[in-house]
Design an enzyme around this catalytic site. Structure first.
Site, short mmCIF file in Angstrom:
data_model
loop_
_atom_site.label_atom_id
_atom_site.label_comp_id
_atom_site.label_asym_id
_atom_site.label_seq_id
_atom_site.Cartn_x
_atom_site.Cartn_y
_atom_site.Cartn_z
N ARG A 75 4.81 6.10 14.29
CA ARG A 75 4.93 6.70 12.95
C ARG A 75 4.32 8.09 12.97
NH1 ARG A 75 1.45 4.21 8.14
NH2 ARG A 75 0.32 6.16 8.28
N HIS A 81 0.83 -1.20 0.00
CA HIS A 81 0.00 0.00 0.00
C HIS A 81 0.87 1.26 0.00
CE1 HIS A 81 1.09 -0.52 4.19
NE2 HIS A 81 0.75 0.74 4.43
N HIS A 127 4.77 0.05 0.26
CA HIS A 127 5.51 -0.77 1.22
C HIS A 127 4.62 -1.86 1.81
CE1 HIS A 127 3.57 2.40 3.58
NE2 HIS A 127 3.65 1.61 4.63
N ASP A 148 0.42 4.85 2.05
CA ASP A 148 -0.38 5.19 3.23
C ASP A 148 -1.59 6.08 2.90
OD1 ASP A 148 1.11 3.72 5.10
OD2 ASP A 148 2.63 5.29 5.18
C1 SIN Z 1 3.01 0.91 7.90
O1 SIN Z 1 3.23 2.10 8.11
O2 SIN Z 1 2.32 0.52 6.98
C2 SIN Z 1 3.71 -0.10 8.79
C3 SIN Z 1 5.05 -0.41 8.29
C4 SIN Z 1 5.81 -1.31 9.21
O3 SIN Z 1 5.36 -1.59 10.30
O4 SIN Z 1 6.90 -1.72 8.82
#
Ligand code: SIN
Length: 278
Positions: free
Chosen positions: A265, A101, A250, A103
């Site tokens: 995050r 995805h 990612h 974000d």
């Molecule tokens: C995310 O922000 O999608 C999570 C990425 C992760 O935990 O590595």
């Protein structure tokens, strides 16, 4: 690109770079900020080691790049609505980001970037894989690029977030963002073209029959997930990954159950995606 205030070591020939010689707990000078920004534009995702950020320092670093957004589904810690906790342990029934995805692409103005600082990592596993949507676009034939450039996709937060809420037993009803974006988006800074559909948020291609929409998306998801334009980041405690959602997708690996992986995050607001012929 010459850097004077940081060291930048590419992780692959296509995507990713490890940045050193910088302390993100301290305010950055103009030159250092500019070089981090330039490195992000050049490498799409940056990795930093040994950054013991407090939540306030994490937010301050994010704010250098723009206003911070509040996640549409997950609450931040008390007093920090702009922080998204990323946490999995032996009690988890799911984790964030288990499928490819970009974000919150369901937002009308999806985030430009995300900055993840992991504090606790499992003994082994828990990597994050990033893929360059510039490289995925560049690898398409010219007729396919032209075909996709005319298409618009629908991105909807409801299916994914509702499924998450069902799994974790959160029954509070919510309305999630739903937006239409070009299938190929032009990066507002670099001017490069990137594929901008993903299996978490994209629910269909507008103005084409369902069967065509499903086939186009299936082709693109398989294409975008090819290893040729990926970098796999192996976390250490206090590492940071900073990715540009406008050109990167990612996926987080949940291969460490029942171990704990935990951090925070921040997500930097972006602008409305557009396509401009190059
Ligand atoms: C995310 O922000 O999608 C999570 C990425 C992760 O935990 O590595």
């Amino acid at each position: 690109m010459p850097y004077e205030t940081i060291q930048v070591k590419p992780s692959t020939a296509v995507i990713g770079a490890e940045v050193s010689g910088i302390d993100l707990t301290k305010p950055l000078g103009n030159q250092q900020f500019q070089e981090v920004h330039d490195a992000l534009m050049a490498h799409e995702v940056l990795f930093f080691r040994d950054q013991k950020l407090t939540l306030d320092q994490h937010k301050a670093f994010g704010r250098l790049f723009g206003e911070l957004s509040v996640h549409p589904n997950t609450k931040g810690p008390d007093g920090h609505p702009e922080i998204l906790p990323i946490h999995a342990d032996a009690n988890s029934k799911r984790i964030s980001g288990e499928r490819w995805h970009s974000d919150v692409s369901c937002d009308p103005e999806p985030p430009m970037g995300s900055i993840l600082n992991l504090k606790v990592i499992p003994p082994v596993g828990g990597d994050t894989v990033f893929a360059s949507m510039y490289a995925a676009y560049d690898a398409l034939s010219a007729p396919m690029q032209r075909f996709l450039a005319e298409l618009t996709a629908v991105h909807d937060g409801a299916p994914g977030y509702s499924r998450t809420n069902q799994i974790i037993g959160n029954a509070t009803p919510k309305v999630f963002p739903r937006s239409e974006h070009p299938v190929i988006r032009t990066h507002p800074v670099t001017g490069r073209q990137a594929i901008y559909v993903n299996p978490v948020f994209t629910t269909g291609i507008k103005d084409v029959p369902d069967a065509e929409s499903r086939s186009i998306l299936a082709f693109l998801y398989e294409h975008c997930a090819r290893p040729h334009w990926q970098v796999r980041f192996r976390w250490e405690a206090d590492s940071i990954a900073f990715w540009d959602n406008r050109c990167v997708q990612h996926i987080a690996m949940w291969d460490y159950f029942p171990e704990t992986r935990s951090g925070y995050r921040v997500t930097v607001k972006g602008d409305k995606p557009f396509y401009r012929a190059g």
